[in-house]
Design a protein around this motif. Structure first.
Motif, PDB file in Angstrom:
ATOM      1  N   ALA A 123       1.319  12.808  -1.222  1.00  0.00           N
ATOM      2  CA  ALA A 123       1.266  11.375  -1.532  1.00  0.00           C
ATOM      3  C   ALA A 123      -0.144  10.831  -1.327  1.00  0.00           C
ATOM      4  O   ALA A 123      -0.600   9.954  -2.073  1.00  0.00           O
ATOM      5  CB  ALA A 123       2.255  10.614  -0.655  1.00  0.00           C
ATOM      6  N   ALA A 124      -0.856  11.369  -0.329  1.00  0.00           N
ATOM      7  CA  ALA A 124      -2.232  10.943  -0.073  1.00  0.00           C
ATOM      8  C   ALA A 124      -3.178  11.351  -1.197  1.00  0.00           C
ATOM      9  O   ALA A 124      -4.226  10.727  -1.392  1.00  0.00           O
ATOM     10  CB  ALA A 124      -2.714  11.520   1.255  1.00  0.00           C
ATOM     11  N   MET A 125      -2.835  12.402  -1.930  1.00  0.00           N
ATOM     12  CA  MET A 125      -3.621  12.777  -3.102  1.00  0.00           C
ATOM     13  C   MET A 125      -3.270  11.894  -4.308  1.00  0.00           C
ATOM     14  O   MET A 125      -4.131  11.577  -5.128  1.00  0.00           O
ATOM     15  CB  MET A 125      -3.351  14.246  -3.475  1.00  0.00           C
ATOM     16  CG  MET A 125      -3.761  15.278  -2.443  1.00  0.00           C
ATOM     17  SD  MET A 125      -5.557  15.327  -2.144  1.00  0.00           S
ATOM     18  CE  MET A 125      -5.635  14.511  -0.533  1.00  0.00           C
ATOM     19  N   MET A 126      -2.012  11.482  -4.391  1.00  0.00           N
ATOM     20  CA  MET A 126      -1.512  10.759  -5.562  1.00  0.00           C
ATOM     21  C   MET A 126      -1.789   9.258  -5.500  1.00  0.00           C
ATOM     22  O   MET A 126      -2.283   8.661  -6.467  1.00  0.00           O
ATOM     23  CB  MET A 126       0.002  11.002  -5.675  1.00  0.00           C
ATOM     24  CG  MET A 126       0.713  10.215  -6.747  1.00  0.00           C
ATOM     25  SD  MET A 126       2.496  10.597  -6.804  1.00  0.00           S
ATOM     26  CE  MET A 126       3.076   9.820  -5.273  1.00  0.00           C
ATOM     27  N   VAL A 127      -1.483   8.626  -4.377  1.00  0.00           N
ATOM     28  CA  VAL A 127      -1.473   7.166  -4.304  1.00  0.00           C
ATOM     29  C   VAL A 127      -2.848   6.524  -4.525  1.00  0.00           C
ATOM     30  O   VAL A 127      -2.950   5.528  -5.254  1.00  0.00           O
ATOM     31  CB  VAL A 127      -0.851   6.702  -2.972  1.00  0.00           C
ATOM     32  CG1 VAL A 127      -1.028   5.203  -2.769  1.00  0.00           C
ATOM     33  CG2 VAL A 127       0.633   7.064  -2.933  1.00  0.00           C
ATOM     34  N   PRO A 128      -3.952   7.038  -3.924  1.00  0.00           N
ATOM     35  CA  PRO A 128      -5.240   6.377  -4.163  1.00  0.00           C
ATOM     36  C   PRO A 128      -5.653   6.368  -5.631  1.00  0.00           C
ATOM     37  O   PRO A 128      -6.397   5.488  -6.066  1.00  0.00           O
ATOM     38  CB  PRO A 128      -6.227   7.213  -3.328  1.00  0.00           C
ATOM     39  CG  PRO A 128      -5.394   7.900  -2.320  1.00  0.00           C
ATOM     40  CD  PRO A 128      -4.084   8.158  -2.987  1.00  0.00           C
ATOM     41  N   GLN A 129      -5.175   7.338  -6.396  1.00  0.00           N
ATOM     42  CA  GLN A 129      -5.566   7.399  -7.811  1.00  0.00           C
ATOM     43  C   GLN A 129      -4.922   6.268  -8.624  1.00  0.00           C
ATOM     44  O   GLN A 129      -5.425   5.912  -9.694  1.00  0.00           O
ATOM     45  CB  GLN A 129      -5.175   8.748  -8.422  1.00  0.00           C
ATOM     46  CG  GLN A 129      -5.462   9.980  -7.584  1.00  0.00           C
ATOM     47  CD  GLN A 129      -6.832  10.016  -6.940  1.00  0.00           C
ATOM     48  OE1 GLN A 129      -7.806   9.537  -7.522  1.00  0.00           O
ATOM     49  NE2 GLN A 129      -6.919  10.568  -5.735  1.00  0.00           N
ATOM     50  N   VAL A 130      -3.812   5.712  -8.119  1.00  0.00           N
ATOM     51  CA  VAL A 130      -3.119   4.659  -8.871  1.00  0.00           C
ATOM     52  C   VAL A 130      -4.048   3.472  -9.088  1.00  0.00           C
ATOM     53  O   VAL A 130      -4.305   3.049 -10.226  1.00  0.00           O
ATOM     54  CB  VAL A 130      -1.833   4.229  -8.133  1.00  0.00           C
ATOM     55  CG1 VAL A 130      -1.205   3.023  -8.828  1.00  0.00           C
ATOM     56  CG2 VAL A 130      -0.835   5.384  -8.073  1.00  0.00           C
ATOM     57  N   LEU A 131      -4.574   2.909  -7.991  1.00  0.00           N
ATOM     58  CA  LEU A 131      -5.465   1.766  -8.121  1.00  0.00           C
ATOM     59  C   LEU A 131      -6.792   2.169  -8.760  1.00  0.00           C
ATOM     60  O   LEU A 131      -7.410   1.370  -9.474  1.00  0.00           O
ATOM     61  CB  LEU A 131      -5.711   1.129  -6.753  1.00  0.00           C
ATOM     62  CG  LEU A 131      -4.488   0.479  -6.093  1.00  0.00           C
ATOM     63  CD1 LEU A 131      -4.864  -0.105  -4.733  1.00  0.00           C
ATOM     64  CD2 LEU A 131      -3.903  -0.609  -6.982  1.00  0.00           C
ATOM     65  N   SER A 132      -7.259   3.394  -8.514  1.00  0.00           N
ATOM     66  CA  SER A 132      -8.511   3.856  -9.126  1.00  0.00           C
ATOM     67  C   SER A 132      -8.381   3.920 -10.648  1.00  0.00           C
ATOM     68  O   SER A 132      -9.282   3.505 -11.374  1.00  0.00           O
ATOM     69  CB  SER A 132      -8.884   5.242  -8.585  1.00  0.00           C
ATOM     70  OG  SER A 132      -9.092   5.198  -7.201  1.00  0.00           O
ATOM     71  N   ILE A 133      -7.254   4.459 -11.124  1.00  0.00           N
ATOM     72  CA  ILE A 133      -7.043   4.552 -12.571  1.00  0.00           C
ATOM     73  C   ILE A 133      -6.949   3.165 -13.185  1.00  0.00           C
ATOM     74  O   ILE A 133      -7.524   2.889 -14.246  1.00  0.00           O
ATOM     75  CB  ILE A 133      -5.781   5.389 -12.866  1.00  0.00           C
ATOM     76  CG1 ILE A 133      -6.042   6.864 -12.534  1.00  0.00           C
ATOM     77  CG2 ILE A 133      -5.354   5.251 -14.328  1.00  0.00           C
ATOM     78  CD1 ILE A 133      -4.795   7.744 -12.546  1.00  0.00           C
ATOM     79  N   VAL A 134      -6.255   2.253 -12.504  1.00  0.00           N
ATOM     80  CA  VAL A 134      -6.175   0.869 -12.981  1.00  0.00           C
ATOM     81  C   VAL A 134      -7.564   0.257 -13.037  1.00  0.00           C
ATOM     82  O   VAL A 134      -7.953  -0.375 -14.036  1.00  0.00           O
ATOM     83  CB  VAL A 134      -5.261   0.032 -12.070  1.00  0.00           C
ATOM     84  CG1 VAL A 134      -5.387  -1.458 -12.385  1.00  0.00           C
ATOM     85  CG2 VAL A 134      -3.810   0.470 -12.222  1.00  0.00           C
ATOM     86  N   HIS A 135      -8.337   0.451 -11.985  1.00  0.00           N
ATOM     87  CA  HIS A 135      -9.671  -0.153 -11.888  1.00  0.00           C
ATOM     88  C   HIS A 135     -10.604   0.403 -12.959  1.00  0.00           C
ATOM     89  O   HIS A 135     -11.436  -0.319 -13.508  1.00  0.00           O
ATOM     90  CB  HIS A 135     -10.236   0.126 -10.500  1.00  0.00           C
ATOM     91  CG  HIS A 135     -11.383  -0.755 -10.113  1.00  0.00           C
ATOM     92  ND1 HIS A 135     -12.680  -0.343 -10.144  1.00  0.00           N
ATOM     93  CD2 HIS A 135     -11.413  -2.053  -9.691  1.00  0.00           C
ATOM     94  CE1 HIS A 135     -13.477  -1.331  -9.757  1.00  0.00           C
ATOM     95  NE2 HIS A 135     -12.733  -2.372  -9.475  1.00  0.00           N
ATOM     96  N   ALA A 136     -10.470   1.694 -13.266  1.00  0.00           N
ATOM     97  CA  ALA A 136     -11.349   2.327 -14.249  1.00  0.00           C
ATOM     98  C   ALA A 136     -10.882   2.094 -15.681  1.00  0.00           C
ATOM     99  O   ALA A 136     -11.664   2.227 -16.614  1.00  0.00           O
ATOM    100  CB  ALA A 136     -11.430   3.831 -13.977  1.00  0.00           C
ATOM    101  N   THR A 137      -9.617   1.738 -15.873  1.00  0.00           N
ATOM    102  CA  THR A 137      -9.037   1.657 -17.200  1.00  0.00           C
ATOM    103  C   THR A 137      -9.038   0.250 -17.767  1.00  0.00           C
ATOM    104  O   THR A 137      -9.274   0.058 -18.965  1.00  0.00           O
ATOM    105  CB  THR A 137      -7.583   2.180 -17.179  1.00  0.00           C
ATOM    106  OG1 THR A 137      -7.586   3.543 -16.751  1.00  0.00           O
ATOM    107  CG2 THR A 137      -6.940   2.100 -18.553  1.00  0.00           C
ATOM    108  N   PHE A 138      -8.801  -0.749 -16.918  1.00  0.00           N
ATOM    109  CA  PHE A 138      -8.649  -2.115 -17.406  1.00  0.00           C
ATOM    110  C   PHE A 138      -9.893  -2.946 -17.112  1.00  0.00           C
ATOM    111  O   PHE A 138     -10.443  -2.873 -16.004  1.00  0.00           O
ATOM    112  CB  PHE A 138      -7.424  -2.771 -16.753  1.00  0.00           C
ATOM    113  CG  PHE A 138      -6.118  -2.227 -17.252  1.00  0.00           C
ATOM    114  CD1 PHE A 138      -5.453  -2.835 -18.302  1.00  0.00           C
ATOM    115  CD2 PHE A 138      -5.564  -1.089 -16.683  1.00  0.00           C
ATOM    116  CE1 PHE A 138      -4.248  -2.320 -18.769  1.00  0.00           C
ATOM    117  CE2 PHE A 138      -4.364  -0.571 -17.146  1.00  0.00           C
ATOM    118  CZ  PHE A 138      -3.707  -1.192 -18.195  1.00  0.00           C
ATOM    119  N   PRO A 139     -10.349  -3.752 -18.080  1.00  0.00           N
ATOM    120  CA  PRO A 139     -11.486  -4.647 -17.841  1.00  0.00           C
ATOM    121  C   PRO A 139     -11.119  -5.713 -16.820  1.00  0.00           C
ATOM    122  O   PRO A 139      -9.940  -5.979 -16.562  1.00  0.00           O
ATOM    123  CB  PRO A 139     -11.752  -5.270 -19.218  1.00  0.00           C
ATOM    124  CG  PRO A 139     -10.453  -5.148 -19.945  1.00  0.00           C
ATOM    125  CD  PRO A 139      -9.815  -3.897 -19.451  1.00  0.00           C
ATOM    126  N   ALA A 140     -12.145  -6.346 -16.239  1.00  0.00           N
ATOM    127  CA  ALA A 140     -11.927  -7.265 -15.126  1.00  0.00           C
ATOM    128  C   ALA A 140     -10.955  -8.380 -15.460  1.00  0.00           C
ATOM    129  O   ALA A 140     -10.120  -8.760 -14.645  1.00  0.00           O
ATOM    130  CB  ALA A 140     -13.268  -7.854 -14.679  1.00  0.00           C
TER     131      ALA A 140
END
Length: 526
Positions: A123-140
Motif C-alpha cells: 500500500a505504501a508503494m501504491m498510495v503515494p502515486q495516486v496524488l502524484s498521478i493526479v498532480h502530474a495529469t491534471f492542470p492546476a
C-alpha cells in the motif's frame, strides 16, 4: 482552435477520456486501501474464534499494516518520482492484491500477521502515486474538482470499511467467516492492474534522481521508533523503554534533517525534499494534516468500541449507523472544492473545523442525555454535522497542500502528506489509552460497564473538540486561497508559459501525462 483543424480536437477528447479513466482507476485503488485500514477491526472477534489468535497477534494484524504503511510511504513516493509513477502504482496494486490473497487464505495467525505487513508495504508503494498521478495529469485549474472527488472517496472509505466488514462477516459467504474481507480485494485489484496498465501513462521527475538509501533507513527507523511504542504502549502498560524509544525517534528525525541537507547539497537527490517546507501552503498544510490525523485516530476507534461494547450493538448495526456520516462527507467534499473554496478560500476549511466541533458537542450532549438507551437515528444529527465538517476539510486541504508543489517533487510531497496523516492517526490511537480506556474503572460491576464506556466516550469527545480548536488556529497559516483559485488566475498558474512550471513538461514529454496535448481552459476564479 479552429474548425479547419479537427485533429487536435480528437486528440484532446481522447486524452481527456484517458485521464478521467486513469483518475477512476487510482481513486478506486485509494478507496481499496482506505477500506482495508478499517475493515479488519469489525471482524476481529471472528478472526480470533477461527484462528485461535492471541490478543498480541490480533493487535499485530492491525498494527503491522499501519507500521509498514507509514514507514514506507515517503520511500514509495520518491520511488515513483525516480522510476515512474505508473510503474510503482502497478507494482503496488499488484503486490497489494497478492498480499490480500495471502491474508484471505492464511493458515494460521503468524501467516496472517506477515501477510498484513506485506499488504501495508505494498500500500505504501501504491498510495503515494495516486496524488502524484493526479498532480502530474491534471492542470492546476482542474485539480480542485479532482481533489473534491478525492475527498468524497476519503469520506466513503472512512466509514465504508466497518459497514462492509460487518456485512461480509455477518453473511459468512461460503462458510469462509472473516476471509472475504480480504478476498474482496482480488477482483478489484486485478481489474485495477489491467486497466491501469492500459489507461495510465507514465510520468516521473524531469531530472534523473537516485534513491537515498541512508534517508530510507533513517526515516523508516525514526517512524518505527515513534509509532511502535504508541501502538504497543497500552498493552505493555507504557514501559519506560517506550518513552526512551520515542525520544530517540525524535533524535533520529533530527539526524535525518541534517543528512538530507547535506544530501541536497551533494547531488540534489534527497529522500525528503526539504525545500518543500519553504512553501508556506505545504508546511502549514502538513501541520494541519498531522493534527487532523489525531482526531481521526481518537474518534473512529472510540466510536466503534462505544457502540459495540458500551451499547451492545451488533457489528451490522454499528456499521449502518455510520451511513449518514459517509453521505455527509461525500456531499460536503464535492460542494466545498467546486463551489465554496473558489469564493471563500481558507474560511471553508476553518468553517469545517467549527461545524465538526459543533457535531461533536451535540454528540456529547446526546450521549449524556440518553446514556445507553441512545438510538441510531438520534446519532444521525451529530454524525451529519461531523461528516459535513470533515468534508469541508479533507478535499480542500489536499488541494491547498499540493497547489504550489512543483510536479517533479509531487511523489515526495504525496508520500510526506500521507505519512504525517498516518503519524497523527497513530498518535491519536495512542491517546485513546489515556482519554478513553484510562478513565474506565475496570473494577465496576458488569452491569455498570456500559455507563463507564459512555462516560469515557464523552471524555474522549471533549479531547476531540480541543484538537479541532487547535486545527482551527493552525489553519490561519494556510494561504487565503489555493493559487489556482485566486482571482485572475488562469491556466498559466502551472507555469509562465502554460506548462507545469518546471521545464515545460510533466516529467515525460510535455504532454498532460497521458501522451496527449491538453487543451487549456479558463481557470476557476473567485
Amino acid at each position: 482552435m479552429t474548425f479547419s483543424d479537427p485533429a487536435p480536437v480528437a486528440r484532446t477528447s481522447a486524452g481527456d477520456r484517458r485521464r478521467w479513466f486513469a483518475l477512476a482507476i487510482v481513486m478506486t485503488a485509494a478507496f481499496m486501501d482506505l477500506v482495508d485500514v478499517t475493515i479488519v477491526n469489525i471482524a476481529i472477534p471472528s478472526m480470533q474464534r477461527d484462528t485461535g489468535a492471541t490478543f498480541s497477534q490480533i493487535q499485530w494484524i492491525t498494527a503491522g499494516y499501519a507500521l509498514a504503511f507509514a514507514a514506507g510511504l515517503i520511500t514509495g513516493g520518491r520511488l515513483g518520482d525516480i522510476h515512474g509513477r505508473k510503474r510503482m502504482f502497478l507494482i503496488g496494486i499488484g503486490g497489494f492484491t497478492l498480499a490480500s490473497a495471502l491474508c484471505g487464505f492464511a493458515a494460521n495467525p503468524e501467516m496472517l500477521v506477515a501477510s498484513r505487513i506485506l499488504q501495508g508495504g505494498m500500500a505504501a508503494m501504491m498510495v503515494p502515486q495516486v496524488l502524484s498521478i493526479v498532480h502530474a495529469t491534471f492542470p492546476a485549474h482542474e485539480r480542485g474538482k479532482v481533489f473534491g472527488l478525492f475527498g468524497m472517496v476519503v469520506g466513503l472509505g472512512a466509514v465504508s470499511g466497518p459497514l462492509l466488514g460487518a456485512l461480509l462477516t455477518e453473511w459468512n459467504l461460503f462458510g469462509l467467516e472473516w476471509r472475504p474481507i480480504f478476498l474482496i480485494n482480488l477482483p478489484v485489484g486485478i481489474a485495477g492492474l489491467v486497466l491501469g496498465w492500459k489507461f495510465i501513462s507514465e510520468s516521473k521527475a524531469p531530472k534523473a534522481l537516485k534513491l537515498d538509501l541512508v534517508g530510507v533507513v533513517l526515516v523508516t527507523l525514526g517512524l518505527l521508533m515513534v509509532l511502535y511504542p504508541l501502538i504497543r504502549g497500552r498493552e505493555l502498560d507504557w514501559p519506560l523503554w517506550g518513552y526512551v524509544m520515542m525520544a530517540g525517534g525524535i533524535v533520529v528525525f533530527g539526524a535525518l534533517v541534517a543528512y538530507e541537507k547535506w544530501k541536497t547539497a551533494k547531488d540534489g537527490s534527497p529522500l525528503v525534499e526539504l525545500s518543500l517546507f519553504k512553501v508556506k501552503s505545504f508546511a502549514a498544510g502538513i501541520a494541519v494534516q498531522t493534527v487532523f490525523g489525531v482526531v481521526m485516530g481518537i474518534f473512529f476507534l472510540v466510536w466503534t468500541v462505544y457502540m459495540q461494547t458500551g451499547l451492545g450493538w451488533s457489528a451490522l448495526r454499528a456499521g449502518t449507523t455510520g451511513v449518514p456520516f459517509s453521505i455527509a462527507v461525500s456531499v460536503a467534499a464535492g460542494i466545498s472544492v467546486q463551489k465554496l473554496v473558489p469564493r471563500f478560500g481558507r474560511k471553508v476549511l476553518q468553517g469545517g473545523a467549527l461545524v465538526m466541533a459543533a457535531g461533536v458537542l451535540v454528540y456529547i450532549w446526546e450521549a449524556d442525555r440518553y446514556g445507553a438507551d441512545i438510538t441510531s437515528w438520534q446519532m444521525a444529527l451529530p454524525l451529519v454535522l461531523m461528516g459535513a465538517g470533515m468534508g469541508f476539510i479533507v478535499a480542500p486541504l489536499t488541494d491547498a497542500i499540493l497547489s504550489d508543489v512543483p510536479r517533479e517533487h509531487s511523489g515526495s510531497a504525496s508520500g510526506l502528506l500521507n505519512t504525517v496523516g498516518q503519524m497523527g492517526t497513530a498518535l491519536g490511537l495512542g491517546l485513546v489509552s489515556v482519554v478513553f480506556f484510562g478513565v474506565i474503572d475496570e473494577k465496576v460491576a458488569r452491569s455498570q460497564v456500559p455507563a463507564e464506556i459512555v462516560g469515557a466516550f464523552q471524555n474522549s469527545l471533549w479531547w476531540v473538540v480541543g484538537v479541532l480548536a487547535v486545527i482551527f488556529l493552525l489553519m490561519f497559516a494556510l494561504p487565503g486561497k489555493p493559487r489556482q483559485h485566486v482571482e485572475g488566475a488562469d491556466a498559466a498558474a502551472d507555469g509562465t508559459d502554460g506548462t507545469d512550471g518546471t521545464d515545460g513538461t510533466d516529467g515525460t514529454d510535455g504532454t498532460d501525462g497521458l501522451g496527449e496535448l491538453p487543451e487549456r481552459e479558463p481557470a476557476l476564479t473567485s
